[in-house]
Structures are given as C-alpha cells and as structure tokens.
Design a protein around this motif. Structure first.
Motif, short mmCIF file in Angstrom:
data_model
loop_
_atom_site.label_atom_id
_atom_site.label_comp_id
_atom_site.label_asym_id
_atom_site.label_seq_id
_atom_site.Cartn_x
_atom_site.Cartn_y
_atom_site.Cartn_z
N VAL A 32 0.44 -18.29 9.55
CA VAL A 32 0.76 -19.69 9.77
C VAL A 32 0.13 -20.57 9.02
O VAL A 32 -1.29 -20.33 8.95
CB VAL A 32 0.43 -20.01 11.34
CG1 VAL A 32 0.90 -21.42 11.39
CG2 VAL A 32 1.18 -18.92 12.09
N LEU A 33 0.79 -21.51 8.10
CA LEU A 33 0.16 -22.32 7.29
C LEU A 33 0.34 -23.88 7.98
O LEU A 33 1.31 -24.08 8.49
CB LEU A 33 1.10 -22.18 5.98
CG LEU A 33 0.57 -23.36 4.72
CD1 LEU A 33 -0.99 -22.96 4.53
CD2 LEU A 33 1.31 -23.26 3.55
N ILE A 134 -8.60 -19.66 7.13
CA ILE A 134 -9.28 -20.12 5.91
C ILE A 134 -8.89 -21.79 6.21
O ILE A 134 -7.42 -22.33 6.02
CB ILE A 134 -8.25 -19.75 4.73
CG1 ILE A 134 -8.31 -18.20 4.88
CG2 ILE A 134 -8.99 -20.32 3.54
CD1 ILE A 134 -7.27 -17.43 3.82
N ASP A 135 -9.88 -22.60 6.22
CA ASP A 135 -9.72 -23.96 6.15
C ASP A 135 -9.72 -24.36 4.67
O ASP A 135 -10.11 -23.73 3.92
CB ASP A 135 -10.75 -24.49 7.08
CG ASP A 135 -10.62 -26.05 7.27
OD1 ASP A 135 -9.54 -26.41 6.98
OD2 ASP A 135 -11.71 -26.76 7.58
N GLU A 136 -8.97 -25.34 4.20
CA GLU A 136 -8.64 -25.83 3.05
C GLU A 136 -8.14 -24.68 2.15
O GLU A 136 -8.85 -24.46 0.97
CB GLU A 136 -9.89 -26.59 2.47
CG GLU A 136 -10.20 -27.61 3.33
CD GLU A 136 -11.30 -28.52 2.79
OE1 GLU A 136 -11.10 -29.74 2.10
OE2 GLU A 136 -12.45 -28.11 3.04
N VAL A 137 -7.44 -23.85 2.63
CA VAL A 137 -6.57 -22.76 1.84
C VAL A 137 -6.11 -23.21 0.38
O VAL A 137 -6.45 -22.55 -0.45
CB VAL A 137 -5.67 -22.16 2.68
CG1 VAL A 137 -4.45 -23.05 2.89
CG2 VAL A 137 -5.06 -20.71 2.17
N GLY A 176 -4.04 -20.53 7.49
CA GLY A 176 -4.52 -21.37 6.60
C GLY A 176 -4.15 -22.77 7.00
O GLY A 176 -3.17 -23.21 7.29
N SER A 177 -5.05 -23.70 6.71
CA SER A 177 -4.86 -25.03 6.99
C SER A 177 -5.35 -25.99 5.56
O SER A 177 -6.27 -25.33 4.79
CB SER A 177 -5.72 -25.61 8.19
OG SER A 177 -7.12 -25.75 7.87
N GLY A 178 -4.77 -27.07 5.44
CA GLY A 178 -5.22 -27.88 4.36
C GLY A 178 -4.52 -29.19 4.43
O GLY A 178 -3.38 -29.52 5.22
N ASN A 179 -4.87 -30.13 3.47
CA ASN A 179 -4.29 -31.30 3.21
C ASN A 179 -3.66 -31.28 1.89
O ASN A 179 -4.23 -31.29 0.93
CB ASN A 179 -5.35 -32.46 3.31
CG ASN A 179 -4.73 -33.99 3.26
OD1 ASN A 179 -3.76 -34.14 2.81
ND2 ASN A 179 -5.75 -34.88 3.62
N PRO A 180 -2.46 -31.51 1.97
CA PRO A 180 -1.28 -31.27 0.66
C PRO A 180 -2.03 -32.44 -0.43
O PRO A 180 -1.83 -31.93 -1.48
CB PRO A 180 -0.09 -31.74 1.18
CG PRO A 180 -0.15 -31.51 2.63
CD PRO A 180 -1.35 -31.64 3.23
N LEU A 190 1.73 -19.15 -1.03
CA LEU A 190 2.72 -20.07 0.02
C LEU A 190 3.91 -19.17 0.82
O LEU A 190 4.05 -19.37 1.95
CB LEU A 190 3.43 -21.15 -0.80
CG LEU A 190 4.05 -22.40 -0.16
CD1 LEU A 190 3.17 -22.94 0.95
CD2 LEU A 190 4.86 -23.11 -1.03
N ASP A 191 4.54 -18.41 0.04
CA ASP A 191 5.60 -17.60 0.21
C ASP A 191 5.08 -16.46 1.39
O ASP A 191 6.03 -16.01 2.20
CB ASP A 191 6.20 -17.00 -1.00
CG ASP A 191 7.49 -16.14 -0.55
OD1 ASP A 191 8.45 -17.08 0.30
OD2 ASP A 191 7.70 -15.11 -1.10
N ARG A 192 3.88 -16.10 1.27
CA ARG A 192 3.34 -15.22 2.24
C ARG A 192 2.97 -15.42 3.74
O ARG A 192 3.08 -14.68 4.52
CB ARG A 192 1.92 -14.44 1.59
CG ARG A 192 1.88 -13.78 0.28
CD ARG A 192 2.91 -12.77 0.44
NE ARG A 192 3.08 -11.79 -0.74
CZ ARG A 192 4.12 -10.81 -1.06
NH1 ARG A 192 4.68 -10.44 -0.06
NH2 ARG A 192 4.19 -10.33 -2.19
N PHE A 193 2.98 -16.81 3.59
CA PHE A 193 3.00 -17.29 5.08
C PHE A 193 4.31 -17.32 6.04
O PHE A 193 5.12 -17.87 5.48
CB PHE A 193 2.32 -18.66 5.30
CG PHE A 193 0.99 -18.79 4.68
CD1 PHE A 193 -0.07 -18.71 5.98
CD2 PHE A 193 0.44 -19.07 3.67
CE1 PHE A 193 -1.23 -18.76 5.73
CE2 PHE A 193 -0.81 -19.23 3.10
CZ PHE A 193 -1.91 -19.07 4.29
N GLY A 194 4.22 -16.80 6.85
CA GLY A 194 5.79 -16.59 7.62
C GLY A 194 6.26 -18.14 8.05
O GLY A 194 7.33 -18.31 7.90
N LEU A 195 5.28 -18.70 8.57
CA LEU A 195 5.52 -19.98 9.23
C LEU A 195 4.76 -21.12 8.79
O LEU A 195 3.54 -20.93 8.32
CB LEU A 195 5.44 -20.12 10.85
CG LEU A 195 6.08 -18.95 11.51
CD1 LEU A 195 5.85 -19.13 12.94
CD2 LEU A 195 7.56 -18.98 11.38
#
Length: 334
Positions: A32-33, A134-137, A176-180, A190-195
């Motif tokens: 989950v991203l 992972i914060d700020e992935v 993973g989480s982050g601010n764009p 990016l593509d490896r995250f399911g949702l």
C-alpha cells in the motif's frame, strides 16, 4: 508495552483503512502506497492494524518467523521445535539505512577462518510474514529501492559475499508513505505497490475535534478507552478471518473480468498488473462483506486505489489521477 491505538477508533482516512484491511485478507494484493501530509495518522493505521490481526505462530528462536521447524534456514541454527505466538511484525525501514542493515550482514572473516556462515539477519528477515513500513519512501536511495524490488518480486532475500550465499524467505506487505511534493517515486517501485491511497488532514471542525478527543482519551484515560474500543477491534478481526476463509470460495463471473480489462484499457495502464490487482482487491472486498460473488460494484469501489498510481501522464489533462479514474469508471462501467 502499551497497546497501540485501536484500529476502529481511528477517525476518517477510510480509503487507507480499507486498503490495509484488504491486504490483511489477501497479502497477495501487494503493498500500500500512501500519499499525504505529515501527521495524518499513516503510521498509526499501520501499527493499529498489525495489533488487531491475530498473532502468528512461529518457531521459537527463529529469526525469520518460520511457521514450521523445517522452514527455519540452516544458517540460523535453530534447535528448538517449540512453536510460540508472536504479534504480527511491523518493521520500520528508516531513511539513510545501510544495505547490510536491510538485507543482513555476513561475517566474511569468521566464515573464512572458521568455516562458519556467520550471518546477522537484517530488517527483511524480521519483517517476514508481517509489514515493512517505509516513511518518505520517495526519498529512499536508489540502491535500496533496487534491493526492495528484487525481494518483493521473489519473496526471498539473498545475500552473496565473496562466494558465500545466504538466503531466507522475505514475504511481507510493503507499506510506503510520502509527500509527492518532496520527490517522485521511481516508476519501477511505484508499480510494485498493489494499492495507493491519498490521505489529507480533515477540513471540518467537528472531525478534527473528534480526532483530538479520542487521542486525548487514549493518552490520559487509556484503560477506559481501550475497554470501549478493543471489543470493536475484536469484531473486525473476526470479519477479516472470516473473509480469509471465504476468499477461495468466491465466484468471479466473466463479466467482472471483462470490466477489469475494459477499465484498464480505457485508462491506458501498462501491462496486466493493474487488472490482476484490481481483481484481487475486489475479491477481498467481496469476501470482507460476506458476498458469494464478485460484482461490478466491488470493482468500482476499489478501482481508484488499484489504478490511480498506474496512469500515464497526460499533458492535455490537468485533472488529478483520482478524478481521471472516477471519470473513466463512470464512462466505462455505468
């Protein structure tokens, strides 16, 4: 050790909570991203869900949480066959982490002088059968991203040094989480995250007051607060377990497969991972709600999470990815 904030007591952020529940039902959905501001409860939700999930059964002393004695890697030299209960692991991967800290460190000198495979397991070993957060992935160093891609693809961590090879299972839900605004994520990761989900700070006073009130009660009157909310967590846990049992029995009509393909073609998503993830997420949602058949409604409700991060950029369309997905759903799946 204090009990994490209860999952059911978290106010708002419904899309992220749904995504986390779906990956708990079917970890094969992928990670989950989470895009959003700091301080919006991202890490709280991850830890709350892990605390809500049933404990895992693991071999006593096994550094990779193996479920059976025969699954323990030889290098771990685990002699116990006793099984113990452990909380579902949630492992933080910090920024600036070294490669050895992630994959594990192999003591070459000891191996050469004594003929022993001396291996110190890393974060990937500890995360097996749990969550890697992972914060700020988007700020991760490229070589660490490459490592994660390899492990996420294979489900196995392989460490090779000076002709020596160590391997162990590493299957986990990557969150993973982050601010764009602070940097974009590499397309391969990016593509490896399911949702993917978007979280924002609440804009209305009533919701913010509710958030503050519940957090204050948790900090200052924890016993009563947990007494109120943990039974609700127990109910949710039972729903997740029931959904896991129901998942293999679900019926998936061909019309649903057609809808998956039509939606992804209309959105121009690359490859077939979008369809497969969309289908798995819809099935998990159907199982969670106790349905016996996956429907178009299930697809439509998980489509933004499954597809928004797979869109090609369109310089002629200034609408955000969520709006583009919702608009296409309306056109393709009326």
């Amino acid at each position: 050790m204090k009990h994490p904030f209860p999952f059911t007591a978290i106010v708002g952020q419904d899309e992220m909570k749904q995504a986390m529940v779906l990956t708990a039902i079917d970890p094969g959905i992928g990670g989950v991203l989470v895009f959003g501001d700091r301080g919006t409860g991202k890490s709280t939700i991850v830890r709350a869900l892990a605390a809500l999930l049933p404990e895992i059964t693991a071999v006593e002393g096994c550094p990779v949480n193996s479920a059976r004695p025969e699954d323990c890697p030889a290098w771990a030299a685990v002699h116990s066959k006793a099984l113990v209960q452990r909380p579902t692991p949630v492992i933080d991967l910090p920024l600036g982490v070294t490669e050895d800290r992630v994959v594990g460190a192999l003591d070459i000198e000891r191996a050469l002088t004594r003929g022993e495979k001396a291996f110190e397991p890393g974060l990937l070993a500890r995360a097996n059968r749990g969550y890697l957060y992972i914060d700020e992935v988007n700020l991760l160093e490229d070589h660490i991203v490459d490592l994660l891609l390899d492990v996420a693809q294979s489900g196995e961590n392989v460490v090779e040094r000076e002709g020596l090879s160590i391997r162990h299972p590493a299957r986990f839900v990557l969150v993973g989480s982050g601010n764009p605004e602070e940097g974009e994520l590499r397309p391969q990761l990016l593509d490896r995250f399911g949702l993917s989900v978007e979280v924002t700070s609440p804009r209305d006073i009533e919701t913010r007051v509710e958030v503050i009130g519940r957090r204050d009660a948790y900090e200052n009157d924890r016993a009563n607060f947990l007494a109120e909310w943990l039974p609700k967590d127990d109910v949710l846990r039972e729903k997740i377990l029931a959904a896991r049992d129901l998942l293999p029995k679900l019926k998936t009509p061909n019309t649903v497969l057609h809808d998956c393909a039509a939606l992804c073609i209309a959105l121009g998503s690359d490859g077939l991972r979008g369809e497969l993830t969309l289908l798995r997420a819809a099935r998990a949602l159907a199982a969670f709600e106790g349905a016996d058949t996956v429907t178009r409604d299930h697809l439509k409700r998980v489509a933004p999470s499954a597809l928004r991060h797979r869109l090609r950029r369109d310089p002629l369309d200034e609408a955000g990815s969520t709006i583009r997905v919702e608009r296409t759903i309306t056109e393709v799946l009326p």
